[in-house]
Scaffold this motif. Sequence first.
Motif, PDB file in Angstrom:
ATOM      1  N   GLU A   1       0.248  -3.093   4.778  1.00  0.00           N
ATOM      2  CA  GLU A   1      -0.588  -4.296   4.711  1.00  0.00           C
ATOM      3  C   GLU A   1      -0.348  -5.035   3.395  1.00  0.00           C
ATOM      4  O   GLU A   1      -0.226  -6.260   3.368  1.00  0.00           O
ATOM      5  CB  GLU A   1      -2.060  -3.894   4.843  1.00  0.00           C
TER       6      GLU A   1
ATOM      7  N   GLU B   1      -7.086   0.363  -3.701  1.00  0.00           N
ATOM      8  CA  GLU B   1      -7.334   1.288  -2.595  1.00  0.00           C
ATOM      9  C   GLU B   1      -6.154   2.251  -2.428  1.00  0.00           C
ATOM     10  O   GLU B   1      -6.340   3.460  -2.267  1.00  0.00           O
ATOM     11  CB  GLU B   1      -7.566   0.500  -1.302  1.00  0.00           C
TER      12      GLU B   1
ATOM     13  N   VAL C   1      -2.051   0.949   4.649  1.00  0.00           N
ATOM     14  CA  VAL C   1      -2.505  -0.002   3.631  1.00  0.00           C
ATOM     15  C   VAL C   1      -1.319  -0.478   2.795  1.00  0.00           C
ATOM     16  O   VAL C   1      -1.254  -1.658   2.417  1.00  0.00           O
ATOM     17  CB  VAL C   1      -3.628   0.591   2.755  1.00  0.00           C
TER      18      VAL C   1
ATOM     19  N   LEU D   1      -6.163  -4.260  -2.542  1.00  0.00           N
ATOM     20  CA  LEU D   1      -5.347  -3.348  -1.742  1.00  0.00           C
ATOM     21  C   LEU D   1      -4.668  -2.311  -2.629  1.00  0.00           C
ATOM     22  O   LEU D   1      -4.635  -1.118  -2.291  1.00  0.00           O
ATOM     23  CB  LEU D   1      -4.291  -4.123  -0.942  1.00  0.00           C
TER      24      LEU D   1
ATOM     25  N   ARG E   1      -3.274   6.704   6.529  1.00  0.00           N
ATOM     26  CA  ARG E   1      -4.009   5.489   6.141  1.00  0.00           C
ATOM     27  C   ARG E   1      -3.350   4.829   4.935  1.00  0.00           C
ATOM     28  O   ARG E   1      -3.224   3.600   4.873  1.00  0.00           O
ATOM     29  CB  ARG E   1      -5.483   5.838   5.836  1.00  0.00           C
TER      30      ARG E   1
END
Length: 114
Positions: free
Chosen positions: A20, A65, A17, A62, A13
């Motif tokens: 992204e 995170e 991210v 982002l 994950r």
Amino acid sequence: MAKADRLERLDVRREEVEAEYRDALIAALRVAASGQWGLFDHQKDKVARTRVAPVIAALGELADEIDGMRDTLGLEPFALHQRFMAARGPAAADAVGEPRQAKAWLEEMGAATA
């Protein structure tokens, strides 16, 4: 074994991210490279700051995170975001303009367009 699986999923994950974030940064850099000032906040322009604020906020969310996941995984903080944020702010009078700076970032990231 369950913890190892959970950490493996978290690492997958994290990579998603980070990709992204990279894609969002590249999109913002392309806008800046096309001539729109504000991404690097070199000038005290309220209109430009307002226009770019949602982009900076999204990148920050982002990055937060990502850093949370990296902390859980025992990894260093997300260097790309730290470097980008360090590049923002007032620049010397003889510094290159934001469009040229954005083009240099795109080239460095392997995302330069012809």
